[in-house]
Scaffold this motif. Structure first.
Motif, mmCIF file in Angstrom:
data_model
loop_
_atom_site.group_PDB
_atom_site.id
_atom_site.type_symbol
_atom_site.label_atom_id
_atom_site.label_comp_id
_atom_site.label_asym_id
_atom_site.label_seq_id
_atom_site.Cartn_x
_atom_site.Cartn_y
_atom_site.Cartn_z
ATOM 1 N N ALA A 28 46.091 36.595 40.410
ATOM 2 C CA ALA A 28 45.933 36.820 41.879
ATOM 3 C C ALA A 28 47.286 36.723 42.527
ATOM 4 C CB ALA A 28 44.878 36.355 42.364
ATOM 5 N N ILE A 29 47.419 37.307 43.593
ATOM 6 C CA ILE A 29 48.607 37.167 44.363
ATOM 7 C C ILE A 29 48.070 37.408 46.002
ATOM 8 C CG2 ILE A 29 49.336 39.533 44.293
ATOM 9 C CD1 ILE A 29 52.371 38.522 44.163
ATOM 10 N N ARG A 30 48.851 36.638 46.807
ATOM 11 C CA ARG A 30 48.748 36.855 48.195
ATOM 12 C C ARG A 30 49.630 37.828 48.574
ATOM 13 N NH1 ARG A 30 46.835 31.981 52.315
ATOM 14 N NH2 ARG A 30 46.783 33.350 54.074
ATOM 15 N N TRP A 31 49.283 38.781 49.107
ATOM 16 C CA TRP A 31 50.135 40.124 49.281
ATOM 17 C C TRP A 31 51.442 39.812 49.997
ATOM 18 C CZ3 TRP A 31 48.781 45.088 47.820
ATOM 19 C CH2 TRP A 31 49.699 46.170 48.072
ATOM 20 N N LYS A 43 48.867 32.248 31.485
ATOM 21 C CA LYS A 43 49.929 31.405 31.972
ATOM 22 C C LYS A 43 51.187 31.561 30.949
ATOM 23 C CE LYS A 43 48.238 28.699 34.595
ATOM 24 N NZ LYS A 43 47.791 27.271 35.318
ATOM 25 N N GLY A 44 52.247 31.865 31.390
ATOM 26 C CA GLY A 44 53.462 31.945 30.820
ATOM 27 C C GLY A 44 53.617 33.314 30.061
ATOM 28 N N ARG A 45 52.434 34.114 29.877
ATOM 29 C CA ARG A 45 52.962 35.475 29.338
ATOM 30 C C ARG A 45 52.653 36.558 30.466
ATOM 31 N NH1 ARG A 45 49.099 37.132 25.896
ATOM 32 N NH2 ARG A 45 47.540 35.949 26.836
ATOM 33 N N PHE A 46 51.879 36.440 31.249
ATOM 34 C CA PHE A 46 51.818 37.385 32.439
ATOM 35 C C PHE A 46 52.392 37.072 33.673
ATOM 36 C CE2 PHE A 46 47.536 39.549 30.518
ATOM 37 C CZ PHE A 46 47.879 39.415 29.561
ATOM 38 N N THR A 47 53.037 38.002 34.507
ATOM 39 C CA THR A 47 53.565 37.889 35.735
ATOM 40 C C THR A 47 52.766 38.818 36.651
ATOM 41 O OG1 THR A 47 55.414 36.765 34.941
ATOM 42 C CG2 THR A 47 55.445 37.489 36.904
ATOM 43 N N ILE A 48 52.527 38.191 38.052
ATOM 44 C CA ILE A 48 51.980 39.311 39.003
ATOM 45 C C ILE A 48 53.055 39.381 39.927
ATOM 46 C CG2 ILE A 48 50.419 37.272 39.967
ATOM 47 C CD1 ILE A 48 48.384 39.667 40.793
ATOM 48 N N SER A 49 53.201 40.572 40.397
ATOM 49 C CA SER A 49 53.895 40.407 41.711
ATOM 50 C C SER A 49 53.698 41.792 42.478
ATOM 51 C CB SER A 49 55.661 40.956 41.197
ATOM 52 O OG SER A 49 55.640 42.123 40.330
ATOM 53 N N SER A 50 54.223 41.569 43.691
ATOM 54 C CA SER A 50 53.983 42.527 44.821
ATOM 55 C C SER A 50 55.204 43.325 45.238
ATOM 56 C CB SER A 50 52.923 42.169 45.892
ATOM 57 O OG SER A 50 53.805 41.171 46.616
ATOM 58 N N TYR A 83 51.865 44.558 40.704
ATOM 59 C CA TYR A 83 51.953 44.803 39.223
ATOM 60 C C TYR A 83 51.628 43.586 38.504
ATOM 61 C CZ TYR A 83 55.498 48.307 41.238
ATOM 62 O OH TYR A 83 55.952 49.198 41.982
ATOM 63 N N LEU A 84 51.305 43.820 37.372
ATOM 64 C CA LEU A 84 50.798 42.784 36.136
ATOM 65 C C LEU A 84 51.949 43.140 34.975
ATOM 66 C CD1 LEU A 84 49.045 40.461 35.707
ATOM 67 C CD2 LEU A 84 47.550 41.868 34.530
ATOM 68 N N GLN A 85 52.836 42.288 35.001
ATOM 69 C CA GLN A 85 53.828 42.447 33.702
ATOM 70 C C GLN A 85 52.945 41.402 32.633
ATOM 71 O OE1 GLN A 85 56.722 44.234 32.895
ATOM 72 N NE2 GLN A 85 56.274 43.477 31.026
ATOM 73 N N MET A 86 52.954 42.268 31.551
ATOM 74 C CA MET A 86 52.147 41.450 30.313
ATOM 75 C C MET A 86 53.224 41.287 29.092
ATOM 76 S SD MET A 86 48.267 43.113 30.778
ATOM 77 C CE MET A 86 48.737 44.854 30.183
ATOM 78 N N ASN A 87 53.649 40.282 28.710
ATOM 79 C CA ASN A 87 54.414 39.905 27.764
ATOM 80 C C ASN A 87 53.788 39.239 26.500
ATOM 81 O OD1 ASN A 87 56.558 41.235 29.123
ATOM 82 N ND2 ASN A 87 57.097 39.283 30.018
#
Length: 118
Positions: free
Chosen positions: A50-53, A65-72, A80-84
């Motif tokens: 989750a991300i605070r807008w 944690k460490g694999r996915f990154t959430i950004s706005s 976005y949810l970048q999933m590596n």
């Protein structure tokens, strides 16, 4: 009411990457949180990130944690949810959801399927 639409799901091999998008339309709030959840067949829906807008503060489930990154991107009203380093156990329908800070999530997208093969 905010409308949320997910996109970016698909089929990927283990170790690969995908980027999910959650586009918001309608009324949005300065103090708004957007979260990603997922539900695999036969399992309960679980929190992913989750991300605070406005501030960009993010939290993650331990499993990603460490694999996915959430950004706005506030200009595009998109989260976005970048999933590596994807694993087969990441296979699920992924949903984005939104809500005002301090309240429950009250807007949900329709979901996008992510399938990770061996």
């Amino acid at each position: 009411q905010v409308q949320l639409v997910e996109s970016g799901g698909g089929l990927v091999q283990a170790g690969g990457s995908l980027r999910l998008s959650c586009a918001a339309s309608g009324r949005t709030f300065r103090s708004y949180i957007v979260g990603w959840f997922r539900q695999a067949p036969g399992k309960e829906r679980e929190f992913v990130a989750a991300i605070r807008w406005s501030e960009g503060n993010a939290v993650y489930a331990d499993s990603v944690k460490g694999r996915f990154t959430i950004s706005s991107d506030n200009g595009k009203n998109t989260v976005y949810l970048q999933m590596n380093s994807l694993k087969p156990e990441d296979t699920a329908v992924y949903y984005c959801a939104g809500g005002a800070v301090g309240n429950a999530y009250d807007s949900w997208g329709q979901g996008t399927q992510v399938t990770v093969s061996l």
